[in-house]
Design a protein around this motif. Sequence first.
Motif, PDB file in Angstrom:
ATOM      1  N   ARG A  47       0.873  -1.179   0.000  1.00 30.18           N
ATOM      2  CA  ARG A  47       0.000   0.000   0.000  1.00 30.18           C
ATOM      3  C   ARG A  47       0.911   1.230   0.000  1.00 30.18           C
ATOM      4  O   ARG A  47       1.737   1.396   0.903  1.00 30.18           O
ATOM      5  N   LEU A  74      -4.120   6.575  -2.618  1.00 32.68           N
ATOM      6  CA  LEU A  74      -3.704   5.272  -2.130  1.00 32.68           C
ATOM      7  C   LEU A  74      -3.521   4.336  -3.311  1.00 32.68           C
ATOM      8  O   LEU A  74      -4.449   4.094  -4.092  1.00 32.68           O
ATOM      9  N   THR A 102      -4.978  13.021  -0.600  1.00 35.15           N
ATOM     10  CA  THR A 102      -4.223  11.766  -0.466  1.00 35.15           C
ATOM     11  C   THR A 102      -4.627  10.795  -1.560  1.00 35.15           C
ATOM     12  O   THR A 102      -5.757  10.804  -2.036  1.00 35.15           O
ATOM     13  N   ARG A 150       0.879   5.253   0.105  1.00 35.00           N
ATOM     14  CA  ARG A 150       0.000   6.394   0.352  1.00 35.00           C
ATOM     15  C   ARG A 150       0.824   7.660   0.108  1.00 35.00           C
ATOM     16  O   ARG A 150       1.942   7.791   0.596  1.00 35.00           O
TER      17      ARG A 150
END
Lengths: 309, 363
Positions: free
Chosen positions: A229, A261, A259, A231
Motif C-alpha cells: 500500500r 492510495l 491523499t 500512500r
Amino acid sequence: MTRMDNVIEVNGLVKSFGTFRAVDGISFEVQRGEVFGILGPNGAGKTTALECVEGLQQPTSGTASVLGMDTQREVRRVKERIGVQLQASGYFDYLTLTEILELFGRFYPRRLAPGELLAKVGLQEKARSTVGKLSGGQKQRFSIAATLVNDPEVVFLDEPTTGLDPQARRNLWELVEQVHAEGRTVVLTTHYMEEAEVLCQRVAVMDRGVIVALDSPLNLVRRLPSPYRIRLQSRSPLPMEGLRALPTVREVARGGDGTYLLQAGDAASTVSALVEWARAHEVSFEQLEVKPATLDEVFLALTGRQLRD
Amino acid sequence: MAVWHLFVANLKMIARDKQALFWALVFPLIFVVVFGLFRLDQPSSAKLTVVDQSQDRVSLALVEGLKGAGVLEIDQSRDLASAREDLAKGQISFVLVIPPGMAQTVAGGATVREPVSLVLLYDQAHVMTIRVQSIVRGVVDRANLLLADAPSFLALTGEPVQARQIRYFDFLLPGFVGMGVMIYAVVGMATILASYRQEKILKRVLATPLSVGKFFVGLVLAHVVLALVQAGIILGAGVLLFHGHVYGNLFWVAVLVMLGNIVFLSLGFIVGSFAESSQAANGIGNAVTMPMMFFSGVFFSSDSLPAVMRVVVKYLPLTPLLEALRGVALDAKPLWDFPTQIAILLAWVAVTAVVAVRVFRFS
C-alpha cells in the motif's frame, strides 16, 4: 507420519451439528514452541475446531493429537498436559483467586503454586479478591493464570482479548509473549488481524468451517496480487491515469486532503517509478508512505468478505 | 483428594453466599419463630356464663360444682337476654341457663315427673365446645345422683398414660425441617447448576482431567452437610427457644434428612438442566416446591385433602419424608416402621438420578 517437533496434528477434522458442518475437514500441524493463530470471523468454526483438539468436543470424523496422544482415546492424559482458556468463561463467584487456583491445581497431578501464578500475571495484590471484583483485563489475566495452573506444555487461548480496551489488549499480548517465552506452545483464536500479526508465527485463516490459507502473516500478505500500500499526499491534484500507469500498480483511490492510495505488486520498483514520474511532471509530495497490506485485506481477497463482525 | 478439596471449597462457597444462606437457614427459621410465638394449641380453659334464675340452695350448689370442675371459668349473669346477645355477637361462647324453682322441684322428691331443664347455649365454632358440654353434663349427672341420695356402684378414675403431649408446634417442627431441606436443595441446586453452565464453569472444569462425577460428588456432599446443619438449626431453635419437643432418635432424623436431601438435590439438578438461566432456575424451582409445601403436610396433615388429591399427594417426595420424619421425631418410632415411605423416597432417588444424568448438559 509424526514429526518430533509437531506438538499438534489435526487430520481431516469434521464436526457437524445436525446438517450444519461447523468444521468441515481441516488439517494442520503446530510445531513445538510456536505461537499458532486461527484467524477468522465469528462463526467461522474456530472455537469448535479448538475444542475438538482440546478434547472438549468429539469430532464427527477425522483425528486430532496433542503431544503424540490422540485427543479422543487419551483425553485425560492430554488434559493433564495442556492449559485451556475458554472464551469468556467464569470462575466460582465465592472463592478468592488463590482458592480457585489452589482448587484447580488439585485436579492435576502436577501443579504450580497460586502465588507464583498470580505473580506471573501481575495479580498478587488481588490474591484475596473474588473474580467479580476484577476488571475485564484483570479477569482475562486471571484466566491465563488458571490456564497455567498445571504448568502446561501447550496453551490454548480462545479469543483472549475479545471485549478488552486497547490498553488491556496490549497488556495481554505481553502476557502471551511471556507465556511463549517460557517455552510453551501457544494456540490462539482471534478475529483481530492485528493480534494475529503481532503474536503469531503462523496463522490459519478460517472461513465457514474450512482453512482457506495457512502461512506466516508476512507470507500471507505477500501472496496477495498487490501486497503493498503506497500512500501519498499532494497539494496539487494528480492525474489518476498517470498514477495508474505506473509499474505493478493495480488500483488507485483518492482520499480526502489530497491523499492517494496505490495498491502495488512490488514496493521498490513502484516507488522509484513514482519518484521519476513526479520529477518529470513537476509535482511534489507532502508525504510518501509504504506499508504491506494487512491480514484484513488477505481475508477479503480470499473470501470476498470483510473480517470484521 | 480432589473430591475432598471440592467439598471444602463448596462449603466455603455456601457459607459466603448470603442469598443461599437466607433460603437455607433464615427462611425456615422465620416459620419457626412465627409459629413459635402464636399460641396454636387448644386453650386450657373456657369461660362459662351462668344465668341463675333460681338463686336457691340447689342452684348455688350446682354453680359451686361447676367451679370445682376445673377448666371452666364461671361468670354470673342475671340477664338472659343480654347473655344471648353477647353469645350471638361472639363475645362469649358458653351460657348455662338455670331455670327458676330448682329447690322446689328437688323438694318434691320422688313425686317429680319431669326433670328441670337446664339449657346450655354454645357457640358451635368454638374449639372447646365438646369439652365444655361433657364437663357440664358430668356435673349435672353428679348433682342428680347426690340429690337422689343414690349409692355409687361404679367409680372412674382417669389416669393419664401418654406422658408426651404432642402440641401443634411440635407437629410443625419436622414439617419445617422437611420444607427447609426441600426448598434449598431444589432451588439452590437448580440455580447453581444453571449459573455454572451459563458462566461456562462446567465447561472449564471439563477442560481439566477431573472427572465430572467427582465434581458433582463434592458439590452434593457439601449440600448434604448443609441440610444436616439446616435441620439442626431448625430443630434447635424450635426446642430451645419455643419449647418444642423431639421425642425420637436424632440419628434416624438425620438419616431421613439426608435421604430427602438427595431426592431434592436430584430434582434441583433436573430443573437446573432445563432452565436457560439461573433466574429461570430459581423460578421453576419455586414452582416445583411451593405446591409440595402446601399439599404435602407441612402445616396440616394431608389426610384432610379430598381423596383424589390425597392419592397424588401421597407420592410426592415431601409427603413420605414428612410422614417418616414425624413418626420418628414425634412418635419415637424406628426408621423401619416406615417401609412404604422409604420405598417411595428411594424410588424418587432412582428415577430422578436416571433423569438427571439424561438431561444434563455442559453448555
